[in-house]
Design a protein around this motif. Structure first.
Motif, PDB file in Angstrom:
ATOM      1  N   MET A   7      17.608   3.828   6.275  1.00  0.00           N
ATOM      2  CA  MET A   7      16.409   4.655   6.514  1.00  0.00           C
ATOM      3  C   MET A   7      16.550   5.113   4.862  1.00  0.00           C
ATOM      4  O   MET A   7      18.087   6.163   4.270  1.00  0.00           O
ATOM      5  CB  MET A   7      15.965   5.578   7.378  1.00  0.00           C
ATOM      6  CG  MET A   7      16.831   6.549   8.172  1.00  0.00           C
ATOM      7  SD  MET A   7      17.063   7.154   9.163  1.00  0.00           S
ATOM      8  CE  MET A   7      16.838   5.824  10.149  1.00  0.00           C
ATOM      9  N   GLY A   8      15.525   5.510   4.383  1.00  0.00           N
ATOM     10  CA  GLY A   8      15.554   6.697   3.356  1.00  0.00           C
ATOM     11  C   GLY A   8      14.722   7.119   3.063  1.00  0.00           C
ATOM     12  O   GLY A   8      13.658   7.527   3.507  1.00  0.00           O
ATOM     13  N   LEU A   9      14.915   8.114   2.280  1.00  0.00           N
ATOM     14  CA  LEU A   9      13.736   9.568   1.909  1.00  0.00           C
ATOM     15  C   LEU A   9      14.339   9.863   0.373  1.00  0.00           C
ATOM     16  O   LEU A   9      15.429  10.450   0.268  1.00  0.00           O
ATOM     17  CB  LEU A   9      14.294  10.764   2.782  1.00  0.00           C
ATOM     18  CG  LEU A   9      13.539  11.836   2.914  1.00  0.00           C
ATOM     19  CD1 LEU A   9      12.672  12.178   3.145  1.00  0.00           C
ATOM     20  CD2 LEU A   9      14.090  13.197   3.656  1.00  0.00           C
ATOM     21  N   THR A  10      13.011  10.471   0.327  1.00  0.00           N
ATOM     22  CA  THR A  10      13.130  11.083  -1.251  1.00  0.00           C
ATOM     23  C   THR A  10      12.198  12.373  -0.927  1.00  0.00           C
ATOM     24  O   THR A  10      10.947  12.472  -0.408  1.00  0.00           O
ATOM     25  CB  THR A  10      12.323  10.423  -1.714  1.00  0.00           C
ATOM     26  OG1 THR A  10      12.367  10.966  -3.551  1.00  0.00           O
ATOM     27  CG2 THR A  10      11.129   9.831  -1.879  1.00  0.00           C
ATOM     28  N   VAL A  11      12.819  13.396  -0.894  1.00  0.00           N
ATOM     29  CA  VAL A  11      11.951  15.193  -1.320  1.00  0.00           C
ATOM     30  C   VAL A  11      12.288  15.566  -2.411  1.00  0.00           C
ATOM     31  O   VAL A  11      12.893  16.000  -3.377  1.00  0.00           O
ATOM     32  CB  VAL A  11      12.619  15.734  -0.555  1.00  0.00           C
ATOM     33  CG1 VAL A  11      13.953  15.735  -0.074  1.00  0.00           C
ATOM     34  CG2 VAL A  11      11.716  17.001  -0.192  1.00  0.00           C
ATOM     35  N   GLN A  12      10.421  16.211  -3.125  1.00  0.00           N
ATOM     36  CA  GLN A  12      10.941  17.001  -4.449  1.00  0.00           C
ATOM     37  C   GLN A  12      11.235  18.769  -4.055  1.00  0.00           C
ATOM     38  O   GLN A  12      10.922  19.225  -3.581  1.00  0.00           O
ATOM     39  CB  GLN A  12       9.313  17.111  -4.984  1.00  0.00           C
ATOM     40  CG  GLN A  12       9.536  17.641  -6.125  1.00  0.00           C
ATOM     41  CD  GLN A  12       8.431  17.577  -6.882  1.00  0.00           C
ATOM     42  OE1 GLN A  12       7.267  17.804  -6.501  1.00  0.00           O
ATOM     43  NE2 GLN A  12       8.658  17.794  -8.323  1.00  0.00           N
ATOM     44  N   LEU A  13      12.314  19.091  -5.284  1.00  0.00           N
ATOM     45  CA  LEU A  13      13.599  19.981  -4.369  1.00  0.00           C
ATOM     46  C   LEU A  13      11.857  21.572  -5.571  1.00  0.00           C
ATOM     47  O   LEU A  13      11.049  21.170  -6.238  1.00  0.00           O
ATOM     48  CB  LEU A  13      14.223  20.077  -5.632  1.00  0.00           C
ATOM     49  CG  LEU A  13      15.366  19.087  -5.110  1.00  0.00           C
ATOM     50  CD1 LEU A  13      17.112  19.069  -5.775  1.00  0.00           C
ATOM     51  CD2 LEU A  13      15.679  19.754  -3.256  1.00  0.00           C
ATOM     52  N   PHE A  60      18.365  12.561  10.822  1.00  0.00           N
ATOM     53  CA  PHE A  60      18.310  12.126   9.374  1.00  0.00           C
ATOM     54  C   PHE A  60      17.610  13.273   8.539  1.00  0.00           C
ATOM     55  O   PHE A  60      18.524  14.143   7.300  1.00  0.00           O
ATOM     56  CB  PHE A  60      18.459  10.669   8.262  1.00  0.00           C
ATOM     57  CG  PHE A  60      18.082  10.378   7.371  1.00  0.00           C
ATOM     58  CD1 PHE A  60      19.512  10.646   6.343  1.00  0.00           C
ATOM     59  CD2 PHE A  60      17.332  10.151   7.271  1.00  0.00           C
ATOM     60  CE1 PHE A  60      18.874  10.262   5.248  1.00  0.00           C
ATOM     61  CE2 PHE A  60      16.701   9.799   5.760  1.00  0.00           C
ATOM     62  CZ  PHE A  60      18.140   9.756   4.947  1.00  0.00           C
ATOM     63  N   LEU A  61      16.457  13.738   8.695  1.00  0.00           N
ATOM     64  CA  LEU A  61      15.570  14.248   8.496  1.00  0.00           C
ATOM     65  C   LEU A  61      16.077  15.832   8.621  1.00  0.00           C
ATOM     66  O   LEU A  61      15.812  16.081   8.031  1.00  0.00           O
ATOM     67  CB  LEU A  61      13.996  14.008   9.387  1.00  0.00           C
ATOM     68  CG  LEU A  61      13.658  12.976   9.374  1.00  0.00           C
ATOM     69  CD1 LEU A  61      12.010  12.501   9.891  1.00  0.00           C
ATOM     70  CD2 LEU A  61      13.289  12.732   7.592  1.00  0.00           C
ATOM     71  N   MET A  62      16.596  16.471   9.441  1.00  0.00           N
ATOM     72  CA  MET A  62      17.298  17.475   9.739  1.00  0.00           C
ATOM     73  C   MET A  62      18.061  17.631   8.570  1.00  0.00           C
ATOM     74  O   MET A  62      18.317  18.585   8.035  1.00  0.00           O
ATOM     75  CB  MET A  62      17.475  18.069  10.995  1.00  0.00           C
ATOM     76  CG  MET A  62      16.141  17.703  12.171  1.00  0.00           C
ATOM     77  SD  MET A  62      15.174  18.865  11.992  1.00  0.00           S
ATOM     78  CE  MET A  62      15.854  20.356  12.325  1.00  0.00           C
ATOM     79  N   ARG A  63      18.836  16.407   8.327  1.00  0.00           N
ATOM     80  CA  ARG A  63      20.224  17.606   7.691  1.00  0.00           C
ATOM     81  C   ARG A  63      20.069  16.963   6.227  1.00  0.00           C
ATOM     82  O   ARG A  63      20.322  18.288   5.113  1.00  0.00           O
ATOM     83  CB  ARG A  63      20.829  16.032   8.025  1.00  0.00           C
ATOM     84  CG  ARG A  63      22.732  16.673   7.071  1.00  0.00           C
ATOM     85  CD  ARG A  63      23.837  15.002   7.894  1.00  0.00           C
ATOM     86  NE  ARG A  63      25.074  15.532   7.185  1.00  0.00           N
ATOM     87  CZ  ARG A  63      25.895  14.646   7.669  1.00  0.00           C
ATOM     88  NH1 ARG A  63      25.816  13.345   8.466  1.00  0.00           N
ATOM     89  NH2 ARG A  63      26.855  15.168   7.062  1.00  0.00           N
TER      90      ARG A  63
END
Length: 475
Positions: free
Chosen positions: A169-175, A52-55
């Motif tokens: 699981m959830g993920l939020t990342v700033q572009l 999930f993190l890699m994708r």
């Protein structure tokens, strides 16, 4: 409850061994299931998180490298039935609100997925109601946590959220342009039990059952032979030595039985020969006593001496006959038992005795017929001599068969019911001493019955005495 358990448990050695092995298999599979299941869940969760993190990191780099006009198409293409991506202008710190939005995004994406203009069926769609309820319960304990910088993975700050109960699981990342890429993953854990698992368990149980049956039969067959031989030996039959094979413990048991049988046979033969020798050797002094008694001048004294000598002679002859017949070793065979008893009673009735036999259903019985004929004749003789008549009947009991001989005499005291079976015992009051006999009839009858595995007992009844021969069921 214990009686029910004992009733349900298999009684044979084969059944018990198969049951125990299957129980051991079930316990081992249960323990292995618990251990492997925990390890498998940990590994699957770790692999899912890493994927999930890699994708998500690849998707973030792809969005940063492409024009914004293509972002919607890219997010739709990288999404899957269990993963959704969307871009927001602002980041939310409320984990509950974000989670509800994530579930809606996943549900909406599943319902709108198409291929060449046709909807794609998804097996997870039917379970969304329960999934959303589970997610709502899990949201209360969920919280964002900042991900540590990872070399080459995310270029901006990232936070991670994990929902244990829903395996989500959830993920939020700033572009790079300030927007936030949101990713959500939710997938049911696959069951440990599948058709392959059931097939494997069934084949293992079948293999263990076959092995258990083979081992149990290898043990049970010699034990069954030992039990049959012991039963025959207890009934006085000639038993061939048991084959000494099988496991060591069973082989030693067979060897001990063979030694015991040899010693018993030798002991009985030695005692019988000794009894016959004593009876034979007594003939000479008895003959000498008879000759000397003839020279006694007092007639009364002479008659008493001759009477005593004759009684001793009769006892000696009876002892010799008993020893001779016991040493003969009559073969055991199967006979029509009611016909045997009826013919014996008929022969005695032809001699003028008051004897009758109640008709009985035909049955076969394995015995030494001449010996049992003699035992019955002794009991009938006593019944006619001391009770005036003998009424013989045959019946089946729960554990064998019973032969009853009823007379119409006065009976005997209860304290003497067992004593009269002792050799040379004659009762003074209820049995007239001068009617004949030396007191071996009942002893011989009981000896014959016990040699067949049964017994003879006496009991007073209303109007006479009952002699009962109990014999075990024929093998």
């Amino acid at each position: 409850m214990r009686a029910l358990i004992r009733h349900l448990l298999p009684r044979s050695l084969t059944g018990q061994m198969v049951g125990l092995l299957l129980l051991a298999l079930a316990l081992s599979q249960a323990i292995a299931f618990v251990v492997v299941s925990d390890e498998r869940i940990v590994m699957l969760k770790g692999a899912a998180k890493e994927e999930f993190l890699m994708r998500s990191a690849s998707t973030a780099r792809l969005l940063e490298a492409t024009p914004p006009a293509l972002h919607a198409e890219i997010l739709r293409a990288v999404g899957a039935s269990y993963t959704r991506y969307w871009v927001a202008t602002e980041n939310t710190t409320d984990a509950g609100k974000w989670t509800r939005e994530a579930w809606n995004q996943l549900a909406e994406g599943m319902m709108t997925r198409t291929r060449h203009g046709h909807p794609i069926p998804d097996p997870l769609a039917d379970g969304w109601a329960s999934w959303i309820a589970t997610a709502a319960a899990a949201t209360n304990a969920a919280a964002w946590r900042d991900l540590p910088p990872r070399a080459g993975l995310f270029t901006g700050p990232a936070r991670f959220l994990y929902l244990e109960e829903a395996n989500a699981m959830g993920l939020t990342v700033q572009l790079g342009d300030g927007r936030w890429l949101n990713a959500f993953f939710a997938k049911r854990m696959p069951s440990m039990w599948s058709s392959q698992s059931y097939l494997s368990l069934g084949l293992t149980a079948l293999a263990l059952s076959i092995i258990a049956v083979f081992i149990a039969r290898r043990i049970a067959q010699p034990l069954q032979q030992l039990g049959n031989a012991a039963e025959k030996l207890g009934r006085g039959e000639d038993v061939a030595p048991l084959p000494e094979r099988g496991p060591l413990d069973v082989r030693r048991t067979a060897e001990a039985f063979n030694r015991m049988q040899t010693r018993l046979r030798r002991f009985v033969e030695d005692r019988t020969r000794m009894l016959a020798a004593i009876g034979h050797d007594l003939r000479t002094p008895l003959t000498s006593l008879r000759l000397r008694a003839e020279f006694v001048s007092d007639e009364e004294t002479r008659e008493k001496l001759l009477s005593t000598v004759e009684e001793m002679q009769a006892m000696t002859e009876a002892t010799l006959v008993f020893a001779r017949e016991d040493a003969t070793g009559e073969a055991t065979r199967t006979v029509n038992f009611p016909a045997l008893l009826e013919s014996t009673c008929a022969d005695l009735a032809d001699l003028g005795w008051n004897v009758s036999f109640a008709e009985a259903e035909p049955m076969t019985y394995r015995c030494r017929p001449d010996a049992l004929r003699r035992a019955l004749r002794n009991l009938v003789e006593n019944a006619v001599r001391y009770g005036g008549q003998a009424r013989v009947a045959l019946s089946q009991a729960t554990d064998g068969i019973e032969i009853t001989v009823d007379d119409a005499g006065p009976g005997i005291p209860d304290c003497d019911l067992d004593r009269v079976f002792q050799p040379f015992v004659r009762l003074e009051h209820s049995r007239n001493r001068e009617t004949g006999g030396v007191g071996l009839g009942l002893s011989i009858a009981r000896s014959i019955a016990r040699a067949h595995g049964g017994d003879v007992v006496l009991a007073n009844r209303s109007g006479g005495l009952r002699a009962l021969i109990r014999l075990p069921r024929s093998a």
